[in-house]
Design an enzyme around this catalytic site. Structure first.
Site, PDB file in Angstrom:
ATOM      1  N   CYS A  82       0.820  -1.224   0.000  1.00 58.70           N
ATOM      2  CA  CYS A  82       0.000   0.000   0.000  1.00 58.70           C
ATOM      3  C   CYS A  82       0.849   1.268   0.000  1.00 58.70           C
ATOM      4  CB  CYS A  82      -0.980  -0.012   1.172  1.00 58.70           C
ATOM      5  SG  CYS A  82      -0.217   0.159   2.792  1.00 58.70           S
ATOM      6  N   CYS A 163      -1.373   3.815   1.264  1.00 54.29           N
ATOM      7  CA  CYS A 163      -0.961   4.353   2.559  1.00 54.29           C
ATOM      8  C   CYS A 163       0.413   5.002   2.411  1.00 54.29           C
ATOM      9  CB  CYS A 163      -0.917   3.230   3.603  1.00 54.29           C
ATOM     10  SG  CYS A 163       0.357   2.003   3.251  1.00 54.29           S
TER      11      CYS A 163
END
Ligand code: AVW
Length: 260
Positions: A82, A163
């Site tokens: 991510c 992320c």
């Protein structure tokens, strides 16, 4: 009858389905799951191909929904990290090269992005075949066509599950490097999670003068969309930040066994 048949299939304004679409999907799936990402070896390529085909075959090519792709997405959910994601808008090839050099990933490095990269597909109600004559165009025919909905669903998931620092390469040789109507503008930027940092790289076509910059109105608009969402924002547009990337790419291309 042939004339009538042909004119029906020819009515859309976008390119028709890519010839041998099914075979390409199958070949790419085996290539990805067996060779490129052996950690995804357990994926069932026959099932994935079937799910892809049944998402749109025999259906009205202008009535695609998220639901149509649910089964396909469940079978091939991405497993890329991510915190290593690169987005792009009008900079696809450069973004892919940039990601590769830095060990990062674009949507086309996920299984479904890899399968569909650069392809066209649509069906025809009541027919078991793909329409290879024409498919609906986003602007001229309908936005809810199967190709556009596919990229929208995939992009949304790719952005909302990102992320850390997300990078995006935007094209500073255009008047508006940030295009609110693009997938990056409509779908990805508004779906980044709070506390993510978006690092914007404004890249310019070699030989063309820069037309947009980090202080221009389009990037200012992007900044305000992000600040409403609590997404941190960094923008770099001077040439020095871009040249090392391109010169690295050129250098690596010259090596017989380079990264490319
Ligand atoms: P664009 P967007 N292969 O250059 O911001 C073929 O204005 O709209 O960039 N077609 C594709 C692919 C692909 N691999 N990916 C998207 N498309 C379609 C996905 C799609 O309909 C990536 F994560 C898109 O609107 C980028 O961050 C258009 O081609 C972001 O979406 C490219 O238009 C780029 O979409």
């Amino acid at each position: 009858i042939y004339k009538w048949y042909r004119s029906g299939l020819n009515r859309w304004h976008g390119p028709g389905s890519t010839p041998d679409f099914q075979d390409i999907i199958e070949d790419r799936c085996y290539n990805y799951t067996q060779r490129i990402r052996p950690d995804s070896r357990s994926r069932n390529c026959q099932e994935i191909k079937q799910a892809f085909m049944s998402a749109f075959i025999s259906k009205d090519p202008c009535k695609a929904t998220k639901e149509d792709y649910r089964r396909l997405i469940d079978l091939a959910d991405p497993t890329v990290p991510c915190n290593k994601r690169v987005l792009w808008s009008k900079t696809k090839e450069l973004a892919r090269e940039y990601a590769k050099l830095r060990g990062l990933v674009t949507l086309e490095d996920t299984l479904l992005g890899f399968l569909a990269d650069g392809l066209h597909w649509c069906g025809e109600p009541g027919s078991p075949d793909l329409n290879t004559w024409s498919c609906p165009d986003w602007e001229k025919d309908c936005r809810t066509n199967y190709r556009s909905v596919f990229w929208k669903v995939l992009s949304e998931r790719f952005a909302e599950s990102a992320c850390g620092t997300v990078q995006v390469l935007l094209n500073g040789s255009l008047e508006n490097a940030f295009d609110e109507m693009s997938i990056f503008g409509r779908v990805e930027a508004p779906n980044l999670k709070p506390m993510v940092t978006l690092q914007v790289w404004l890249v310019h076509d070699p030989g063309k003068p820069p037309r947009d910059s980090c202080s221009g109105s389009s990037i200012t608009k992007l900044k305000s969309i992000l600040s409403e969402r609590n997404v941190r924002f960094i923008c770099r547009d001077n040439l020095r930040t871009r040249l090392p990337i391109l010169s690295n790419i050129r250098r690596l291309r010259k090596q017989p066994c380079g990264l490319f």
